[in-house]
Design a protein around this motif. Structure first.
Motif, PDB file in Angstrom:
ATOM      1  N   LEU A 223      -2.057  -0.713  -4.023  1.00  0.00           N
ATOM      2  CA  LEU A 223      -3.168   0.215  -3.787  1.00  0.00           C
ATOM      3  C   LEU A 223      -2.708   1.450  -3.005  1.00  0.00           C
ATOM      4  O   LEU A 223      -1.628   1.429  -2.406  1.00  0.00           O
ATOM      5  N   PRO A 224      -3.508   2.524  -3.002  1.00  0.00           N
ATOM      6  CA  PRO A 224      -4.748   2.693  -3.756  1.00  0.00           C
ATOM      7  C   PRO A 224      -4.553   3.360  -5.128  1.00  0.00           C
ATOM      8  O   PRO A 224      -5.503   3.465  -5.891  1.00  0.00           O
ATOM      9  N   ASP A 225      -3.342   3.846  -5.445  1.00  0.00           N
ATOM     10  CA  ASP A 225      -3.157   4.681  -6.633  1.00  0.00           C
ATOM     11  C   ASP A 225      -2.860   3.854  -7.886  1.00  0.00           C
ATOM     12  O   ASP A 225      -1.777   3.277  -8.022  1.00  0.00           O
ATOM     13  N   LYS A 226      -3.809   3.834  -8.792  1.00  0.00           N
ATOM     14  CA  LYS A 226      -3.663   3.080 -10.043  1.00  0.00           C
ATOM     15  C   LYS A 226      -2.518   3.629 -10.897  1.00  0.00           C
ATOM     16  O   LYS A 226      -1.770   2.863 -11.518  1.00  0.00           O
ATOM     17  N   ASN A 227      -2.368   4.944 -10.929  1.00  0.00           N
ATOM     18  CA  ASN A 227      -1.342   5.555 -11.779  1.00  0.00           C
ATOM     19  C   ASN A 227       0.067   5.208 -11.308  1.00  0.00           C
ATOM     20  O   ASN A 227       0.928   4.844 -12.108  1.00  0.00           O
ATOM     21  N   LEU A 228       0.295   5.301 -10.013  1.00  0.00           N
ATOM     22  CA  LEU A 228       1.601   4.901  -9.477  1.00  0.00           C
ATOM     23  C   LEU A 228       1.828   3.406  -9.702  1.00  0.00           C
ATOM     24  O   LEU A 228       2.942   2.977 -10.031  1.00  0.00           O
ATOM     25  N   GLY A 229       0.762   2.618  -9.557  1.00  0.00           N
ATOM     26  CA  GLY A 229       0.867   1.185  -9.785  1.00  0.00           C
ATOM     27  C   GLY A 229       1.245   0.861 -11.220  1.00  0.00           C
ATOM     28  O   GLY A 229       2.060  -0.035 -11.481  1.00  0.00           O
ATOM     29  N   GLU A 230       0.675   1.607 -12.176  1.00  0.00           N
ATOM     30  CA  GLU A 230       1.018   1.419 -13.586  1.00  0.00           C
ATOM     31  C   GLU A 230       2.483   1.763 -13.836  1.00  0.00           C
ATOM     32  O   GLU A 230       3.188   1.069 -14.574  1.00  0.00           O
ATOM     33  N   TYR A 231       2.919   2.833 -13.220  1.00  0.00           N
ATOM     34  CA  TYR A 231       4.321   3.254 -13.340  1.00  0.00           C
ATOM     35  C   TYR A 231       5.259   2.169 -12.803  1.00  0.00           C
ATOM     36  O   TYR A 231       6.263   1.833 -13.436  1.00  0.00           O
ATOM     37  N   VAL A 232       4.900   1.609 -11.657  1.00  0.00           N
ATOM     38  CA  VAL A 232       5.706   0.537 -11.066  1.00  0.00           C
ATOM     39  C   VAL A 232       5.744  -0.672 -12.001  1.00  0.00           C
ATOM     40  O   VAL A 232       6.788  -1.275 -12.214  1.00  0.00           O
ATOM     41  N   GLN A 233       4.585  -1.025 -12.565  1.00  0.00           N
ATOM     42  CA  GLN A 233       4.526  -2.185 -13.460  1.00  0.00           C
ATOM     43  C   GLN A 233       5.461  -2.015 -14.659  1.00  0.00           C
ATOM     44  O   GLN A 233       6.083  -2.980 -15.116  1.00  0.00           O
TER      45      GLN A 233
ATOM     46  N   CYS B  98       0.841  -1.205   0.000  1.00  0.00           N
ATOM     47  CA  CYS B  98       0.000   0.000   0.000  1.00  0.00           C
ATOM     48  C   CYS B  98       0.871   1.248   0.000  1.00  0.00           C
ATOM     49  O   CYS B  98       1.893   1.330   0.682  1.00  0.00           O
ATOM     50  N   TYR B  99       0.478   2.174  -0.826  1.00  0.00           N
ATOM     51  CA  TYR B  99       1.078   3.496  -0.868  1.00  0.00           C
ATOM     52  C   TYR B  99       0.921   4.106   0.516  1.00  0.00           C
ATOM     53  O   TYR B  99      -0.089   3.884   1.193  1.00  0.00           O
ATOM     54  N   ILE B 100       1.901   4.862   0.941  1.00  0.00           N
ATOM     55  CA  ILE B 100       1.823   5.474   2.277  1.00  0.00           C
ATOM     56  C   ILE B 100       0.604   6.386   2.398  1.00  0.00           C
ATOM     57  O   ILE B 100       0.116   6.650   3.494  1.00  0.00           O
TER      58      ILE B 100
END
Length: 304
Positions: free
Chosen positions: A146-156, A110-112
């Motif tokens: 979670l919860p940020d989809k945009n940061l998650g996409e960047y990580v992927q 989880c994002y902080i």
């Protein structure tokens, strides 16, 4: 009047043995009275390691909660009691547990920017500056992010060998900027460097000259020989940037990028907070202990 209030705050802080922490997105006058100014990760380290027993956290609720989770023996004050985070509110523990049941082999990162309750059902926290490192350092090949989809996409995009299961949350401030505005700025200012926070939409990230956390964006500017920058993150960062880069020009996307919650803290809030010891963060001890593990895991895995 403002200077008088600053003096009163500094005296109160000294008398009570307190420390004032402020996020980069806070108002300039708040940053100016703070003992430390930084992004979420940096401030969480300061809160954990500082010797002061009273922390005045000028930010939003999840930040003050993180400080309390890491240092339950300290009094953590949030001057603006209603300074929340809409993105943090987009995730809740029950839905996370349901998703976890569907993916039993996945680790929950989880994002902080999450509530204490969400941290408590997560395996590890992360920030935008250390998310890639943390996920690379996890043994599991499947990650619920979670919860940020945009940061998650960047990580992927950075971690191709793992499957990232995304949550459909987002930051309302970083969602304000569009690709069209970036292209317009590039046309108006040839050679301008576009610096983008990974919380922005994919179409914006794809136009970036540099993608990074708030702190990383500031460091990029400080170390760059370029003279013109479009800053695609909350505009509060410009206060510190401009102090060190007086010979450079800075622009923000049309309409500005202001987090209304980060701007809820005024000098009088900080003064009243210290004077009356309000508003103290309290967390259920069972939740705190579980959330503590996720935050400690962040500090252990984040820097490697």
């Amino acid at each position: 009047m403002k200077n008088d209030l600053k003096d009163k705050i500094l005296k109160l802080k000294k008398d009570k043995g307190a420390i004032i922490l402020a996020h980069y997105y806070q108002r300039p006058e708040i940053q100016d009275i703070a003992d430390a100014v930084g992004d979420s990760y940096y401030l969480s380290k300061i809160a954990k390691d500082c010797s002061e027993n009273i922390i005045v956290f000028c930010g939003v609720k999840f930040m003050a909660e993180s400080a309390k989770i890491l240092s339950p023996e300290k009094t953590v004050l949030l001057p603006a009691f209603d300074a929340g985070c809409p993105m943090a509110d987009m995730a809740n523990p029950n839905d996370i547990l349901t998703l976890k049941d569907k993916h039993p082999n996945a680790k929950v990162v989880c994002y902080i920017n999450s509530s204490a309750e969400v941290k408590a059902v997560s395996d590890v926290c992360c920030t935008s500056s250390n998310a890639v490192n943390i996920i690379n350092n996890l043994q599991e090949d499947e990650i619920i992010f979670l919860p940020d989809k945009n940061l998650g996409e960047y990580v992927q995009q950075q971690v191709r060998n793992k499957k990232i299961i995304l949550w459909n949350g987002f930051c309302i401030t970083h969602k304000k900027v569009s690709a069209e505005e970036i292209l317009k700025a590039k046309k108006l200012h040839p050679g301008i460097k576009v610096l983008v926070h990974p919380e922005c939409e994919k179409s914006v990230r794809e136009l970036a000259d540099f993608l990074g956390s708030t702190g990383q964006i500031i460091n990029f500017v400080n170390n760059s020989t370029d003279k013109k920058f479009l800053i695609c993150t909350e505009e509060g960062v410009l206060h510190k940037i401009k102090l060190k880069n007086k010979d450079k020009e800075f622009y923000i996307p049309n309409g500005g990028m202001t987090c209304i919650n980060m701007k809820k803290t005024y000098l009088n809030n900080v003064y009243e907070s210290l004077l009356n010891m309000e508003y103290a963060i309290e967390i259920d001890e069972n939740i705190r202990k579980k959330a503590y593990k996720a935050l400690i895991n962040m500090h252990e895995l984040g820097g490697k």
